[in-house]
Every structure is written in C-alpha cells, then in structure tokens.
Enzyme design. Structure first.
Site, PDB file in Angstrom:
ATOM      1  CG  HIS A  60       6.401  -6.660  10.367  1.00 43.61           C
ATOM      2  ND1 HIS A  60       5.382  -6.160   9.589  1.00 43.61           N
ATOM      3  CD2 HIS A  60       7.153  -7.435   9.530  1.00 43.61           C
ATOM      4  CE1 HIS A  60       5.507  -6.598   8.346  1.00 43.61           C
ATOM      5  NE2 HIS A  60       6.574  -7.377   8.290  1.00 43.61           N
ATOM      6  CD  GLU A  71       2.557  -5.088  11.063  1.00 44.53           C
ATOM      7  OE1 GLU A  71       3.455  -4.400  10.521  1.00 44.53           O
ATOM      8  OE2 GLU A  71       2.492  -6.306  10.922  1.00 44.53           O
ATOM      9  NE  ARG A  96       2.905  -6.788   4.217  1.00 43.93           N
ATOM     10  CZ  ARG A  96       4.201  -6.996   4.183  1.00 43.93           C
ATOM     11  NH1 ARG A  96       4.720  -7.954   4.952  1.00 43.93           N
ATOM     12  NH2 ARG A  96       4.986  -6.283   3.404  1.00 43.93           N
TER      13      ARG A  96
END
Length: 329
Positions: free
Chosen positions: A289, A271, A242
């Site tokens: 991602h 994000e 993360r």
C-alpha cells in the site's frame, strides 16, 4: 467571540507550518490519548465545544463508526479526513448527526496513478519475478517470455482523478483506453477514451482491468467470480483502490486457474496482512500500500485537509465533501 475549536486526531507531519497558521482563525488542539477509549473520554470531558476534527487515517482513535460518532460532541459540525479513502468513517451516520465529512481527492492522483502504471508494467513484463530471479543468481533460468503492454486495451473502472491520471500515463505506450462509470465523464476527457455503459462489456474487451472505485457497503467484494469469468483468458488485473472491493478468494482462483495471466496489487482486504497464497505467487506483483507513500503526496494531502478546515470556518462549507453527502438535506 472565541475562535472555533479544532481537534487534530492523529499527527500532521509535513504541513506543520500551515497547521500552525490555522491558529489565526481557530483554537487548534492535539488531544493526548493512547486508545479509542482514551480519545472518547478526553473529548467528552475536555472538548464538548469542539467545532471540527482533523483526522488522520490510522490514528489511535480507530474507525469512526456509528457508536463513536454518537459519542462525539453535539455541536461538532465537521470531520476532515486526511485521506482519499474514507471507508473507516460511517459517512451516513455522520450525516444523520449533522456532521459533514471531507476527504483529500486530487492530492493522491499522481502518486497512485504512478503506482498503478508500475504494477501494470511489472505484471505484463513479470519484472518482480525477474528481479527475484536475478537476486537469487539464476539470471533468466526458468524465466519464460513475458508480454508487452503496447497495443493492449486497458479498461479503467472508475474514471475519476486517479483513473484519468493513469490513462494519461498509458497513452505513450500505445494502449487503447476504455472506461466504465455510472455515467460518462463530463466534460469529456482530454484524451481518447471510449465509455462503456456496461461493466460486462468492458470486462469482455479489456486486456488489463484497473480498479479505481471507493470501498463502501455497495462495492465491498463487488468484483468477484462473476466479473473474473467475464474477463479475457490470460488478462491482467490491477488494484490500487481498496483490497475489499475485490473478492480475494475469487482473485486467487482466477490466478491459479490461469484466467488471469498476472496481477498487480497495492491493497489488500486485511492490511497489513497479505494472504500467503499471494505472497508466494511469483506471477504477480504485490506492494505494501505505497500508492501515496511519497513526500509530495503526503504534503499535498495534509494541505487539502487543512484547507477544508479553513473553508469550514470561513465559509461554512467543505471544499471536498464526500460524494455520499453532497446534495443531501
């Protein structure tokens, strides 16, 4: 006796047949809402008897924080999260409400580990910059020699399923594997790996550090200036966990100073926004991602979350309860 009611919050795309099969033991309903407020209103008016929620990350219901959890039906027993990461659910507040939470570890191991391997290779060999160079018709102009990963030491921070899958992928490269957890992996890994009880010891020895820890209140921004200072000069950082576990300003400083030779990043703290300083840095590889962005991973994740619902109904327990709740009473 009526079947327990399961609300699908979000969309199941790949395991639709298996979701339909749940109707043999549950009343499965997909609420129609377009906002967080709409979700809470629909649940409070029409689904006060809900037994479990099957929730997909990124649904319009938003984060399941303390306020949302406090608004859910009193009889709700389970929230089954379709994702390995669950930082958008306040699992401690859920536990206080008597709600057990599950996630989907294992299903994401291969996809995420392969992404980490790609980032490692790209960072060492500067493949992203090489591709840009080629696409712009410059063909090795102003392209310095890169590095081989062979013979380097990789430090894996978090030797869980993804960390182990990455370790097995780098073995053929002739890399030495060291790792840091709160305690050694038991049983011992089926591959050569040296445990480091101290993160500082790992950082001092590793040529490349790969992050595989969850994001929570304890790990947020936990990898910062102090950790970068302890890394080798010219080392490499890989993050497929993360974005929030790394202090982004400290990361950018380490890249700009040359402390880091390169980095490979699949995750970012805000994000879908990616800091312009990272987007414009040709030395690093960035991805949007995509760690679990494969058909196989997504189907596997949906199957795990459905199986957790099935286990909750049949056995009164979850197959993959989040670690923060295990063993608590």
């Amino acid at each position: 006796m009526s079947k327990p009611k399961v609300l699908v919050v979000g969309t199941i795309l790949w395991a639709k047949k298996e979701l339909q099969q749940l109707s043999s033991i549950a009343t499965v309903i997909s609420p129609d809402f377009s906002s967080r407020e709409g979700f809470l209103k629909d649940v409070s008016q029409n689904h006060t008897d809900a037994f479990a929620l099957l929730v997909t990350n990124g649904s319009k219901a938003g984060a399941f924080d303390r306020s949302v959890l406090g608004s859910l039906p009193k009889g709700l027993k389970y929230i089954c999260c379709n994702g390995a990461g669950y930082d958008w659910i306040d699992v401690n507040a859920a536990f206080e409400r008597g709600i057990s939470v599950s996630h989907t570890p294992g299903a994401v191991d291969h996809g995420t580990a392969t992404t980490a391997l790609y980032l490692l290779l790209a960072a060492y060999r500067q493949f992203s910059y090489a591709e840009k160079n080629a696409r712009e018709g410059r063909f090795l102009q102003d392209f310095p020699l890169a590095h081989d990963p062979e013979g380097k030491t990789i430090g894996i921070v978090g030797m869980g399923g993804i960390g182990k899958a990455l370790a097995r992928r780098v073995l053929p490269l002739g890399m030495k594997i060291i790792y840091h957890n709160r305690k050694p992996v038991s049983p011992e890994p089926d591959f050569p790996a040296e445990y480091k009880s101290s993160l500082d010891e790992l950082l001092a020895e590793a040529d490349v550090v790969s992050i595989h820890i969850p994001l929570n209140e304890y790990t947020k921004n936990s990898f910062g200036s102090a950790q970068f200072d302890k890394m080798k000069q010219g080392s490499v950082l890989i993050n497929t966990a993360r974005g929030g576990v790394i202090d982004q300003e400290a990361l950018i400083k380490a890249l700009e100073s040359g402390k880091l030779y390169s980095a490979g990043l699949d995750v970012f703290p805000n994000e879908p926004e990616i800091d312009e300083r990272l987007r414009k840095n040709d030395k690093i590889t960035i991805l949007p991602h995509v760690g679990t962005h494969t058909l196989e991973s997504r189907y596997g994740m949906e199957m795990v979350v459905i199986n957790n619902i099935r286990s909750a109904i049949n056995d009164g327990q979850l197959l993959n309860q989040v670690p923060e709740q295990k063993g608590r009473k």
